[in-house]
Scaffold this motif. Structure first.
Motif, PDB file in Angstrom:
ATOM      1  N   VAL A 166      25.959   9.550 -20.354  1.00 19.98           N
ATOM      2  CA  VAL A 166      25.960   8.618 -19.227  1.00 19.98           C
ATOM      3  C   VAL A 166      25.268   9.310 -18.054  1.00 19.98           C
ATOM      4  N   SER A 167      24.320   8.631 -17.443  1.00 21.94           N
ATOM      5  CA  SER A 167      23.672   9.176 -16.251  1.00 21.94           C
ATOM      6  C   SER A 167      24.072   8.359 -15.035  1.00 21.94           C
ATOM      7  N   LEU A 168      24.120   9.034 -13.906  1.00 25.83           N
ATOM      8  CA  LEU A 168      24.320   8.382 -12.617  1.00 25.83           C
ATOM      9  C   LEU A 168      23.204   8.818 -11.688  1.00 25.83           C
ATOM     10  N   THR A 169      22.508   7.854 -11.138  1.00 24.62           N
ATOM     11  CA  THR A 169      21.508   8.117 -10.102  1.00 24.62           C
ATOM     12  C   THR A 169      22.077   7.605  -8.789  1.00 24.62           C
ATOM     13  N   PRO A 170      22.650   8.482  -7.956  1.00 21.81           N
ATOM     14  CA  PRO A 170      23.299   8.008  -6.724  1.00 21.81           C
ATOM     15  C   PRO A 170      22.335   7.332  -5.749  1.00 21.81           C
ATOM     16  N   ALA A 171      21.049   7.726  -5.806  1.00 22.53           N
ATOM     17  CA  ALA A 171      20.071   7.163  -4.870  1.00 22.53           C
ATOM     18  C   ALA A 171      18.808   6.772  -5.643  1.00 22.53           C
ATOM     19  N   PRO A 172      18.864   5.667  -6.409  1.00 20.35           N
ATOM     20  CA  PRO A 172      17.675   5.248  -7.163  1.00 20.35           C
ATOM     21  C   PRO A 172      16.531   4.884  -6.226  1.00 20.35           C
ATOM     22  N   VAL A 173      15.350   4.782  -6.790  1.00 18.30           N
ATOM     23  CA  VAL A 173      14.154   4.584  -5.971  1.00 18.30           C
ATOM     24  C   VAL A 173      13.248   3.535  -6.588  1.00 18.30           C
ATOM     25  N   ILE A 174      12.367   3.045  -5.751  1.00 22.10           N
ATOM     26  CA  ILE A 174      11.197   2.317  -6.226  1.00 22.10           C
ATOM     27  C   ILE A 174      10.070   3.333  -6.302  1.00 22.10           C
ATOM     28  N   ASP A 175       9.607   3.643  -7.494  1.00 17.18           N
ATOM     29  CA  ASP A 175       8.485   4.562  -7.671  1.00 17.18           C
ATOM     30  C   ASP A 175       7.177   3.782  -7.571  1.00 17.18           C
ATOM     31  N   ARG A 176       6.345   4.168  -6.638  1.00 13.12           N
ATOM     32  CA  ARG A 176       5.048   3.511  -6.460  1.00 13.12           C
ATOM     33  C   ARG A 176       3.970   4.564  -6.655  1.00 13.12           C
ATOM     34  N   THR A 177       3.130   4.400  -7.663  1.00  9.28           N
ATOM     35  CA  THR A 177       2.098   5.379  -8.010  1.00  9.28           C
ATOM     36  C   THR A 177       0.716   4.799  -7.762  1.00  9.28           C
ATOM     37  N   TYR A 178      -0.065   5.500  -6.963  1.00 12.75           N
ATOM     38  CA  TYR A 178      -1.459   5.142  -6.712  1.00 12.75           C
ATOM     39  C   TYR A 178      -2.351   6.077  -7.526  1.00 12.75           C
ATOM     40  N   PHE A 179      -3.217   5.515  -8.340  1.00 10.16           N
ATOM     41  CA  PHE A 179      -4.160   6.297  -9.138  1.00 10.16           C
ATOM     42  C   PHE A 179      -5.504   6.326  -8.405  1.00 10.16           C
ATOM     43  N   VAL A 180      -5.990   7.543  -8.112  1.00  8.15           N
ATOM     44  CA  VAL A 180      -7.262   7.704  -7.406  1.00  8.15           C
ATOM     45  C   VAL A 180      -8.116   8.720  -8.157  1.00  8.15           C
ATOM     46  N   ASP A 181      -9.423   8.643  -7.952  1.00 14.22           N
ATOM     47  CA  ASP A 181     -10.305   9.646  -8.562  1.00 14.22           C
ATOM     48  C   ASP A 181     -10.066  11.001  -7.905  1.00 14.22           C
ATOM     49  N   VAL A 182     -10.158  11.029  -6.573  1.00 12.21           N
ATOM     50  CA  VAL A 182      -9.899  12.240  -5.798  1.00 12.21           C
ATOM     51  C   VAL A 182      -9.194  11.817  -4.520  1.00 12.21           C
ATOM     52  N   PHE A 183      -8.123  12.544  -4.156  1.00  9.81           N
ATOM     53  CA  PHE A 183      -7.404  12.233  -2.919  1.00  9.81           C
ATOM     54  C   PHE A 183      -7.914  13.127  -1.795  1.00  9.81           C
ATOM     55  N   ASP A 184      -8.374  12.501  -0.732  1.00  9.86           N
ATOM     56  CA  ASP A 184      -8.914  13.220   0.431  1.00  9.86           C
ATOM     57  C   ASP A 184      -7.956  12.998   1.589  1.00  9.86           C
ATOM     58  N   ALA A 185      -7.130  14.002   1.898  1.00  7.93           N
ATOM     59  CA  ALA A 185      -6.112  13.870   2.939  1.00  7.93           C
ATOM     60  C   ALA A 185      -6.758  13.561   4.283  1.00  7.93           C
ATOM     61  N   GLY A 186      -6.164  12.649   5.022  1.00  6.38           N
ATOM     62  CA  GLY A 186      -6.671  12.282   6.338  1.00  6.38           C
ATOM     63  C   GLY A 186      -7.811  11.289   6.304  1.00  6.38           C
ATOM     64  N   LYS A 187      -8.216  10.841   5.114  1.00  4.82           N
ATOM     65  CA  LYS A 187      -9.311   9.891   4.955  1.00  4.82           C
ATOM     66  C   LYS A 187      -8.811   8.605   4.321  1.00  4.82           C
ATOM     67  N   VAL A 188      -9.637   7.576   4.301  1.00  2.08           N
ATOM     68  CA  VAL A 188      -9.320   6.342   3.583  1.00  2.08           C
ATOM     69  C   VAL A 188      -9.611   6.574   2.104  1.00  2.08           C
ATOM     70  N   ASN A 189      -8.611   6.329   1.252  1.00  5.49           N
ATOM     71  CA  ASN A 189      -8.754   6.524  -0.193  1.00  5.49           C
ATOM     72  C   ASN A 189      -8.566   5.187  -0.896  1.00  5.49           C
ATOM     73  N   ARG A 190      -9.369   4.954  -1.927  1.00  6.67           N
ATOM     74  CA  ARG A 190      -9.288   3.701  -2.667  1.00  6.67           C
ATOM     75  C   ARG A 190      -8.617   3.941  -4.023  1.00  6.67           C
ATOM     76  N   ALA A 191      -7.571   3.180  -4.304  1.00  3.72           N
ATOM     77  CA  ALA A 191      -6.851   3.309  -5.565  1.00  3.72           C
ATOM     78  C   ALA A 191      -7.542   2.512  -6.661  1.00  3.72           C
ATOM     79  N   THR A 192      -7.633   3.116  -7.842  1.00  4.11           N
ATOM     80  CA  THR A 192      -8.173   2.411  -9.002  1.00  4.11           C
ATOM     81  C   THR A 192      -7.105   1.594  -9.713  1.00  4.11           C
ATOM     82  N   GLU A 193      -5.827   1.952  -9.485  1.00  7.78           N
ATOM     83  CA  GLU A 193      -4.707   1.239 -10.101  1.00  7.78           C
ATOM     84  C   GLU A 193      -3.438   1.568  -9.318  1.00  7.78           C
TER      85      GLU A 193
END
Length: 344
Positions: free
Chosen positions: A5-32
């Motif tokens: 039996v598992s208990l997750t006291p604080a479950p989450v909504i996992d949201r994953t952005y797939f990108v070719d390359v992530f450039d911090a501080g810039k506009v990035n476009r997700a492929t999925e």
């Protein structure tokens, strides 16, 4: 196989952005973009479900997010308790080279009355499944009334009274508190977390082994299952220790690998269990097979890094694993760092 039996006291909504390359501080476009209900405990139970291990996952879900249940994998294992509010959101940015950037929201507070209901539901699941293991994983929420973290002591005590081992997988002050509570049988820290528990840097497998033994000796724990990333994992008790490693064919995403490893261990470490879900001597603790549990832990962990999300869909391509006595002189590929544990 065990029942878990598992208990997750604080479950989450996992949201994953797939990108070719992530450039911090810039506009990035997700492929999925992918979004699903998640959390460390539910990750453990989903992996066990795919492996054919009896399991259920207790989740306190914000009433405003119940719509997510209609599009979540393996809904039959979920045991849902509606609570006020919304769930937190964890965002992952996954690059094609496998590098992952995570932004995780803090756990949403849970009222005391709702927490009492969570404990009751979890204990009922332990009894219904005749569980060998209770796994409590992830962030520990606070009560809005007091701003204190919820108390796990009542739940852990009741689980152990029923003959169920308790595995705890969290970090920071929660890990330190419950690892030393005398109410937990297994912790699953990574190398940095075990370094923090002992307050020193670790540079070799032998250093990690010594730290794990120190924690086990001083805490009342039965097992420390320590993940070391690409350097494998250690399963440590007072009397023995084993090192395990399984090669991943490709590292796509490391998020969730620790949850898969924990699932492998708790799902396959029990010795002498009879028919699944029907332990005759419920109320006693069967022996553990450290080697078998560790073998499955590293195989599941290696499989997990080969998939782009935290959801393993098949066990058909499990890699082979090596389990042997640890080489204390083997250097870690990334020496650990440790942090002062906050008091709250």
């Amino acid at each position: 196989m065990a029942a878990v039996v598992s208990l997750t006291p604080a479950p989450v909504i996992d949201r994953t952005y797939f990108v070719d390359v992530f450039d911090a501080g810039k506009v990035n476009r997700a492929t999925e973009i992918q979004e699903f209900l998640s959390g460390k405990g539910i990750n453990v139970s989903r992996t066990l479900r795919v492996a054919g291990v009896p399991t259920s996952a207790v989740l306190p879900i914000g009433r405003e997010d119940e719509h997510l249940l209609f599009r979540t994998p393996h809904p039959q294992i979920l045991r849902i308790l509606p609570i006020p509010g919304r769930m937190r959101v964890n965002t992952a940015i996954l690059e094609t080279n496998g590098r992952t950037t995570n932004v995780n929201q803090q756990a949403v507070p849970i009222p005391q009355r709702a927490w009492d209901d969570v404990i009751e539901m979890t204990v009922n699941e332990i009894q219904s499944l005749r569980a060998d293991w209770l796994v409590v994983s992830g962030s520990i929420p606070r009560h809005p009334e007091t701003d204190e973290k919820v108390d796990l002591g009542e739940l852990f005590s009741e689980a152990r009274r029923l003959g169920t081992r308790v595995a705890f997988d969290s970090s920071g002050s929660s890990l330190e508190k419950w690892a030393n509570s005398g109410l937990v049988d297994l912790i699953k820290p990574n190398a940095d977390e075990i370094a923090t528990l002992v307050g020193r840097h670790l540079e070799t497998v032998g250093d990690v082994l010594e730290a794990g033994r120190e924690v086990v000796e001083n805490s009342g724990l039965e097992v420390a299952l320590v993940s070391m990333g690409g350097d494998g994992a250690l399963a440590i008790t007072r009397d023995e220790a084993w090192w395990g490693y399984a090669p991943a064919r490709e590292v796509v995403n490391t998020t969730g690998a620790g949850d898969a490893s924990l699932a492998g261990f708790v799902g396959h470490s029990i010795q002498g269990r009879g028919q699944a879900g029907g332990r005759v001597d419920f109320g006693t603790l069967p022996k553990l097979s450290l080697q078998k549990g560790l073998r499955h832990a590293v195989m599941y962990g290696a499989l997990a890094v080969e998939v782009p999300t935290t959801i393993i869909e098949s066990m058909d391509t499990l890699p082979q694993a090596t389990v042997e006595r640890p080489d204390p002189d083997k250097p870690l590929s990334e020496p650990t760092k440790f942090f002062e544990t906050p008091s709250a």
